[in-house]
Design a protein around this motif. Structure first.
Motif, mmCIF file in Angstrom:
data_model
loop_
_atom_site.group_PDB
_atom_site.id
_atom_site.type_symbol
_atom_site.label_atom_id
_atom_site.label_comp_id
_atom_site.label_asym_id
_atom_site.label_seq_id
_atom_site.Cartn_x
_atom_site.Cartn_y
_atom_site.Cartn_z
ATOM 1 N N ILE A 211 0.843 -1.203 0.000
ATOM 2 C CA ILE A 211 0.000 0.000 0.000
ATOM 3 C C ILE A 211 0.882 1.258 0.000
ATOM 4 O O ILE A 211 0.548 2.262 -0.638
ATOM 5 C CB ILE A 211 -0.957 -0.017 1.198
ATOM 6 N N GLY A 212 2.016 1.186 0.685
ATOM 7 C CA GLY A 212 2.963 2.296 0.616
ATOM 8 C C GLY A 212 3.451 2.516 -0.807
ATOM 9 O O GLY A 212 3.579 3.655 -1.267
ATOM 10 N N LYS A 213 3.698 1.423 -1.518
ATOM 11 C CA LYS A 213 4.121 1.531 -2.920
ATOM 12 C C LYS A 213 3.013 2.149 -3.774
ATOM 13 O O LYS A 213 3.282 2.999 -4.633
ATOM 14 C CB LYS A 213 4.488 0.154 -3.454
ATOM 15 N N THR A 224 6.669 12.873 1.536
ATOM 16 C CA THR A 224 7.547 12.885 2.698
ATOM 17 C C THR A 224 7.542 11.501 3.330
ATOM 18 O O THR A 224 6.493 10.863 3.455
ATOM 19 C CB THR A 224 7.127 13.959 3.721
ATOM 20 N N PHE A 225 8.727 11.033 3.701
ATOM 21 C CA PHE A 225 8.876 9.681 4.244
ATOM 22 C C PHE A 225 9.793 9.701 5.451
ATOM 23 O O PHE A 225 10.850 10.335 5.427
ATOM 24 C CB PHE A 225 9.450 8.743 3.180
ATOM 25 N N THR A 226 9.383 9.007 6.508
ATOM 26 C CA THR A 226 10.223 8.776 7.667
ATOM 27 C C THR A 226 10.370 7.276 7.844
ATOM 28 O O THR A 226 9.363 6.564 8.015
ATOM 29 C CB THR A 226 9.601 9.388 8.939
ATOM 30 N N GLY A 227 11.606 6.780 7.791
ATOM 31 C CA GLY A 227 11.815 5.346 7.902
ATOM 32 C C GLY A 227 13.232 4.960 7.546
ATOM 33 O O GLY A 227 14.164 5.772 7.646
ATOM 34 N N LYS A 233 15.601 4.985 -0.200
ATOM 35 C CA LYS A 233 16.265 4.976 -1.508
ATOM 36 C C LYS A 233 15.318 4.506 -2.606
ATOM 37 O O LYS A 233 15.323 5.052 -3.718
ATOM 38 C CB LYS A 233 17.493 4.065 -1.455
ATOM 39 N N GLY A 234 14.513 3.493 -2.293
ATOM 40 C CA GLY A 234 13.545 3.020 -3.273
ATOM 41 C C GLY A 234 12.514 4.081 -3.617
ATOM 42 O O GLY A 234 12.165 4.277 -4.788
ATOM 43 N N LEU A 235 12.041 4.780 -2.591
ATOM 44 C CA LEU A 235 11.081 5.858 -2.823
ATOM 45 C C LEU A 235 11.707 6.997 -3.624
ATOM 46 O O LEU A 235 11.042 7.618 -4.474
ATOM 47 C CB LEU A 235 10.554 6.381 -1.488
ATOM 48 N N VAL A 239 10.002 8.519 -6.932
ATOM 49 C CA VAL A 239 9.620 9.928 -7.022
ATOM 50 C C VAL A 239 10.413 10.638 -8.116
ATOM 51 O O VAL A 239 9.889 11.506 -8.823
ATOM 52 C CB VAL A 239 9.792 10.614 -5.648
ATOM 53 N N ALA A 240 11.674 10.260 -8.280
ATOM 54 C CA ALA A 240 12.481 10.860 -9.348
ATOM 55 C C ALA A 240 11.860 10.571 -10.715
ATOM 56 O O ALA A 240 11.845 11.436 -11.603
ATOM 57 C CB ALA A 240 13.909 10.325 -9.292
ATOM 58 N N GLY A 241 11.323 9.358 -10.878
ATOM 59 C CA GLY A 241 10.674 9.010 -12.140
ATOM 60 C C GLY A 241 9.431 9.830 -12.408
ATOM 61 O O GLY A 241 9.024 9.994 -13.565
ATOM 62 N N LYS A 242 8.819 10.334 -11.358
ATOM 63 C CA LYS A 242 7.627 11.184 -11.497
ATOM 64 C C LYS A 242 7.998 12.666 -11.556
ATOM 65 O O LYS A 242 7.135 13.521 -11.733
ATOM 66 C CB LYS A 242 6.692 10.933 -10.310
#
Length: 478
Positions: A211-213, A224-227, A233-235, A239-242
């Motif tokens: 669901i996060g994906k 924004t991500f905390t983790g 790095k995956g996010l 996001v870079a692709g978008k």
């Protein structure tokens, strides 16, 4: 059993793609007792939540800052009045000792209070240039819809730091907490629903990494991500692709440096222990590698081990507990792998090193290690649990090299009686926040974030507002 009323605040439910997918919540401090189940959101519900947030965003922004602050004051009062409810929910579900959970609920309210009191100062228009013919104005405008994914380890502060500045600035939010704390999220959503926000301003989705994906692939304007750094790095790639902006508050392997002239009084020893073992070591900015001048290591080690043995490990809901469980069995398993690696390579256990007797759940004793080598996982990896490796250094240059010899750069801690050494170390260490002795750089007004693989962007303070806004410059003829 579906205990959750909806996956989106004040919005119509959508038939889930996988109606039988649920999250089972267990108590790590009570033998993994089942606390309840919450139905996961579907991908369709994630999309619906983002669409709902987008519809609401323009009107939320056009209300103006004063009107938004009035709405946020209602939220502040609700959070202030429900600190005990939120503290107990986080303590039961993720194992934070109740006294600490209360302290962090209070701290989150203090942080929100600062944000409400200072929003106008940092979000109001600024005249950057003016002469007799024209005026140039700079404004901070919201991005739009903010996708927010946060960890389980500090549930109340994570909401305040990640969501509240975005809302104040005029963004709307779709938020997902970690699947480790679905009941806490449910409790928090009910409080949000009491806060009189317009429909679609604050939206929640529930679920695991899938669901996060789905949320990270949705049509938001800022993420924004905390983790963990691995997930971050995956996010970042997604996001870079978008071609969207983002902020990442990630992991750390923070060094502590104890110089030859350090005053190792009782307060310093207690602080070093708490900086490592607070929240059972599940803290991104925890002190995770302790470097001690070779002439002081025996004294420091003896005092720290003695202090560790005074700490009560037990039920997180017990008022006298100082040290609770980890969040889940998988955290204990990961910790044991790192510890075994260290022991196989020659590390020596000075205290702890095992699960405590007589406690059922994700418990592990505060563990202090000596005879450490640079190739051990407790040095090269982020250790998200109660293990502290102690190493030595001989010179200032040696200490700084070892402190910086990591892929992380979130925080650092320096112990010295010399103001000059403290200031020089603050300049030489590559980290986002460096604190000397008993000082504390973690204030509501100070930005928080890391260098290197510890993140991108900043939370809190003026930077926290500016991170979730974009700059617009308009010039006018007079």
């Amino acid at each position: 059993m579906d205990q959750r009323r909806s996956t989106m605040s004040s919005s119509e439910a959508v038939t889930p793609i996988s109606p039988d997918r649920t999250i089972t919540s267990t108590s790590p401090g009570h033998g993994y007792k089942v606390l309840g189940e919450v139905r996961m959101s579907s991908v369709a519900e994630v999309t619906k939540a983002v669409d709902t947030a987008r519809i609401a965003q323009r009107k939320w922004f056009e209300m103006g800052l004063d009107a938004r602050l009035k709405k946020m004051e209602i939220l502040y009062k609700i959070l202030e009045d429900n600190q005990e409810t939120l503290a107990k929910a986080s303590s039961e579900e993720m194992g934070m000792p109740i006294t600490m959970a209360r302290a962090h609920a209070s701290r989150a309210c203090q942080q929100l209070r600062w944000s409400l009191d200072n929003a106008k100062k940092y979000l109001s228009d600024e005249i950057t240039y003016e002469d007799d013919k024209m005026k140039v104005v700079m404004s901070h405008e919201p991005y739009g819809v903010v996708a927010c994914i946060v960890a389980w380890n500090f549930p109340i502060p994570n909401f305040e730091q990640s969501v509240c500045p975005a809302l104040i600035a005029g963004n709307t939010v779709v938020m997902k907490y970690s699947e480790e704390i679905p009941l806490f999220q449910q409790t928090f959503e009910r409080l949000i629903e009491e806060s009189d926000f317009p429909e679609g301003v604050v939206n929640f989705v529930y679920g695991d990494g899938e669901i996060g994906k789905a949320l990270s692939n949705a049509d938001y304007d800022f993420l924004t991500f905390t983790g963990s750094s691995k997930v971050g790095k995956g996010l970042y790639q997604t996001v870079a692709g978008k071609f969207k902006p983002l902020a990442l508050e990630l992991g750390g392997s923070s060094p502590g440096l104890v110089f030859e002239d350090a005053d190792l009084n009782d307060d310093i020893i207690a602080q070093i222990f708490n900086l490592r073992f607070s929240n059972t070591g599940q803290f991104c900015s925890n002190l995770k590698r302790l470097f001690v001048h070779e002439s002081r290591v025996e004294e420091l080690t003896e005092k720290l081990v003695t202090f560790a043995k005074t700490q009560k490990v037990g039920d997180p809901l017990d008022e006298n507990t100082q040290f609770g469980p980890l969040v889940a069995k998988r955290q204990v398993d990961a910790l044991e792998v790192q510890l075994k690696d260290a022991l196989d390579k020659g590390a020596k256990v000075l205290c702890g090193g095992k699960k405590p007797d007589g406690l059922e759940g994700a418990y592990f004793e505060p563990t202090i290690l000596a005879n450490i080598s640079d190739d051990m996982k407790v040095v090269t990896e982020e250790v998200f649990g109660p293990i502290l490796p102690i190493m030595t250094f001989s010179t200032y240059e040696d200490a700084i090299f070892k402190a910086n010899d990591t892929n992380y750069g979130l925080t650092a801690y320096v112990y010295t009686s010399s103001k000059d050494i403290a200031e020089q170390a603050g300049r030489d260490i590559k980290a986002g926040t460096i604190s000397a002795n008993l000082s504390n750089g973690m204030q509501p007004c100070t930005p928080f974030g890391g260098f290197k693989e510890s993140g991108i962007g900043r939370q809190r303070g003026s930077e926290g507002f500016h991170e979730v806004t974009q700059v617009k410059v308009i010039s006018y003829d007079k």
